[in-house]
Design an enzyme around this catalytic site. Structure first.
Site: not given
Length: 227
Positions: A46, A118
């Site tokens: 992320d 992610e």
């Protein structure tokens, strides 16, 4: 794993990164034995995604106000977008899920696909470095951005490109006033072609006021449709 590597066009030097990225917590909890889930990888991925997407938008739209950059970035890295990227490479087919999660269709659940994508970014980053991760991310981000350009136009850049076709002409932006309290000001700007006003605009920041003025100029010139 080789099939997934072909789909993402990246071959891992250390496949343990990839294995961890594909391991959902439900699988790790069922198996035990020190198996790591992808939750930590998701955290790292992320952050890498945020850095790469922020830098790319910052460089691609040098005159776009902070608020619009934030909204554009949010639309590119939302659950819908990231789960869509995951589906492009059939990432759900390679996930290690617990029996219950598998039974409930976890391989197609948007939140799980988002987290897995992610995590995959983190795996590529750890294995190949930031530039490799950047190339990987932009492979998905650039086409997605093209699909959103109609909603997030950099009107100042468009107007500048139009005016540059005639080297004898130049444009500049002039602030002509503001209103409202300090914490909620509205700025007003004019865009001038040589000395003639060709558009005016208002915004919560000076940059957004300039964008609004450029947009009005392009509308009056018939280059974009009036909304």
């Amino acid at each position: 794993m080789e099939t997934l590597e072909k789909r993402i066009n990246y071959r891992f030097n250390n496949r343990s990164y990839l294995m961890e990225a594909l391991t959902h917590s439900s699988f790790a909890n069922e198996r035990g034995n020190g198996i790591k889930s992808n939750e930590r990888m998701e955290f790292l991925g992320d952050s890498v995604l945020s850095l790469v997407s922020s830098q790319y938008l910052f460089e691609t739209y040098p005159d776009m106000p902070e608020g619009e950059l934030t909204r554009l970035k949010a639309s590119l890295v939302c659950t819908e977008s990231l789960s869509g990227f995951a589906r492009q490479v059939h990432l759900g087919d390679y996930l290690f899920l617990g029996k219950g999660e598998t039974h409930m269709g976890g391989a197609e659940r948007p939140s799980i696909l988002e987290d897995a994508f992610e995590s995959l970014i983190a795996a590529v980053y750890l294995d190949g470095g930031l530039e490799t991760a950047r190339d990987f991310i932009l492979h998905f981000l650039k086409p997605a951005l093209d699909n959103r350009k109609s909603a997030f136009k950099d009107y100042k850049t468009i107007l500048q490109e139009v005016i540059q076709q005639n080297p004898d002409q130049s444009i500049n932006y002039v602030f002509v006033g503001s209103s409202g309290p300090d914490h909620n000001k509205v700025f007003e700007a004019e865009v001038r072609l040589n000395s003639n006003v060709i558009g005016t605009g208002k915004g919560r920041s000076k940059k957004s006021a300039e964008q609004a003025a450029a947009k009005e100029a392009l509308t009056l010139m018939g280059l974009i449709d009036k909304e």
